[in-house]
Motif scaffolding. Structure first.
Motif, PDB file in Angstrom:
ATOM      1  N   GLU A 131      13.802 -35.866  21.704  1.00 57.25           N
ATOM      2  CA  GLU A 131      14.233 -35.980  20.359  1.00 57.25           C
ATOM      3  C   GLU A 131      14.893 -37.365  19.866  1.00 57.25           C
ATOM      4  O   GLU A 131      16.132 -37.614  19.493  1.00 57.25           O
ATOM      5  CB  GLU A 131      15.521 -34.897  19.991  1.00 57.25           C
ATOM      6  CG  GLU A 131      16.797 -35.017  20.862  1.00 57.25           C
ATOM      7  CD  GLU A 131      17.890 -34.208  20.713  1.00 57.25           C
ATOM      8  OE1 GLU A 131      17.731 -33.473  19.699  1.00 57.25           O
ATOM      9  OE2 GLU A 131      18.531 -33.822  21.533  1.00 57.25           O
ATOM     10  N   GLU A 132      13.824 -38.365  19.722  1.00 60.78           N
ATOM     11  CA  GLU A 132      14.375 -39.434  19.305  1.00 60.78           C
ATOM     12  C   GLU A 132      12.949 -40.363  18.850  1.00 60.78           C
ATOM     13  O   GLU A 132      11.785 -39.647  19.186  1.00 60.78           O
ATOM     14  CB  GLU A 132      14.790 -40.384  20.493  1.00 60.78           C
ATOM     15  CG  GLU A 132      15.335 -41.818  20.053  1.00 60.78           C
ATOM     16  CD  GLU A 132      16.325 -41.726  18.982  1.00 60.78           C
ATOM     17  OE1 GLU A 132      16.005 -41.818  17.881  1.00 60.78           O
ATOM     18  OE2 GLU A 132      17.549 -41.565  19.250  1.00 60.78           O
ATOM     19  N   THR A 133      13.048 -41.246  18.137  1.00 65.64           N
ATOM     20  CA  THR A 133      12.017 -41.990  17.438  1.00 65.64           C
ATOM     21  C   THR A 133      10.885 -42.359  18.491  1.00 65.64           C
ATOM     22  O   THR A 133      11.294 -43.040  19.640  1.00 65.64           O
ATOM     23  CB  THR A 133      12.305 -43.267  16.773  1.00 65.64           C
ATOM     24  OG1 THR A 133      12.903 -42.680  15.485  1.00 65.64           O
ATOM     25  CG2 THR A 133      11.050 -43.836  16.031  1.00 65.64           C
ATOM     26  N   LEU A 134       9.627 -42.236  18.572  1.00 64.41           N
ATOM     27  CA  LEU A 134       8.346 -42.696  19.567  1.00 64.41           C
ATOM     28  C   LEU A 134       7.976 -43.855  18.888  1.00 64.41           C
ATOM     29  O   LEU A 134       7.574 -43.882  17.880  1.00 64.41           O
ATOM     30  CB  LEU A 134       7.501 -41.694  19.882  1.00 64.41           C
ATOM     31  CG  LEU A 134       7.820 -40.259  20.379  1.00 64.41           C
ATOM     32  CD1 LEU A 134       6.661 -39.524  20.561  1.00 64.41           C
ATOM     33  CD2 LEU A 134       8.319 -40.575  21.612  1.00 64.41           C
ATOM     34  N   VAL A 135       8.258 -45.052  19.752  1.00 64.62           N
ATOM     35  CA  VAL A 135       7.714 -46.515  19.045  1.00 64.62           C
ATOM     36  C   VAL A 135       6.305 -46.549  19.869  1.00 64.62           C
ATOM     37  O   VAL A 135       6.451 -46.741  21.137  1.00 64.62           O
ATOM     38  CB  VAL A 135       8.856 -47.454  19.432  1.00 64.62           C
ATOM     39  CG1 VAL A 135       8.157 -48.686  18.920  1.00 64.62           C
ATOM     40  CG2 VAL A 135      10.029 -47.016  18.327  1.00 64.62           C
ATOM     41  N   PRO A 136       5.277 -46.959  18.977  1.00 68.50           N
ATOM     42  CA  PRO A 136       4.030 -47.170  19.659  1.00 68.50           C
ATOM     43  C   PRO A 136       4.074 -48.389  20.702  1.00 68.50           C
ATOM     44  O   PRO A 136       4.539 -49.593  20.376  1.00 68.50           O
ATOM     45  CB  PRO A 136       3.187 -47.506  18.684  1.00 68.50           C
ATOM     46  CG  PRO A 136       3.794 -46.863  17.291  1.00 68.50           C
ATOM     47  CD  PRO A 136       5.176 -46.912  17.759  1.00 68.50           C
TER      48      PRO A 136
END
Length: 95
Positions: free
Chosen positions: A85-90
């Motif tokens: 539950e956190e931002t996925l950074v490419p």
């Protein structure tokens, strides 16, 4: 947003992006957030010193890209699927 992911095997061979001390630093810069806890929904490990910028892939998705998300070392070694539950950074495409 909660996302089902799995760790990418063998991703430790990739060096940090140029200009960053670690993949976790890269995640913080690109997400605009500070990593404070493991992103796995059932893990409550706190403290930046316990975290790494983990390479993950979305599960059950047509998206085969790799992403960075903060995980504790234990969750970074998991071989099963789990939720974060956190931002996925490419991950940069030039690796």
């Amino acid at each position: 947003m909660i996302t089902r992911v799995k760790n990418v095997n063998g991703s430790s061979r990739f060096a940090n992006p140029v200009g960053y001390d670690s993949w976790l630093d890269y995640w913080e810069d690109k997400s605009g957030k500070t990593a404070k806890r493991c992103s796995e929904t059932d893990c409550h490990l706190l403290g930046r010193s316990n975290l790494v910028g983990a390479h993950v892939q979305k599960v059950n998705s047509y998206d085969n890209n790799w992403y960075i998300v903060p995980l504790c070392r234990g969750c970074n070694n998991r071989t099963d699927e789990f939720y974060v539950e956190e931002t996925l950074v490419p991950v940069p495409s030039n690796l």
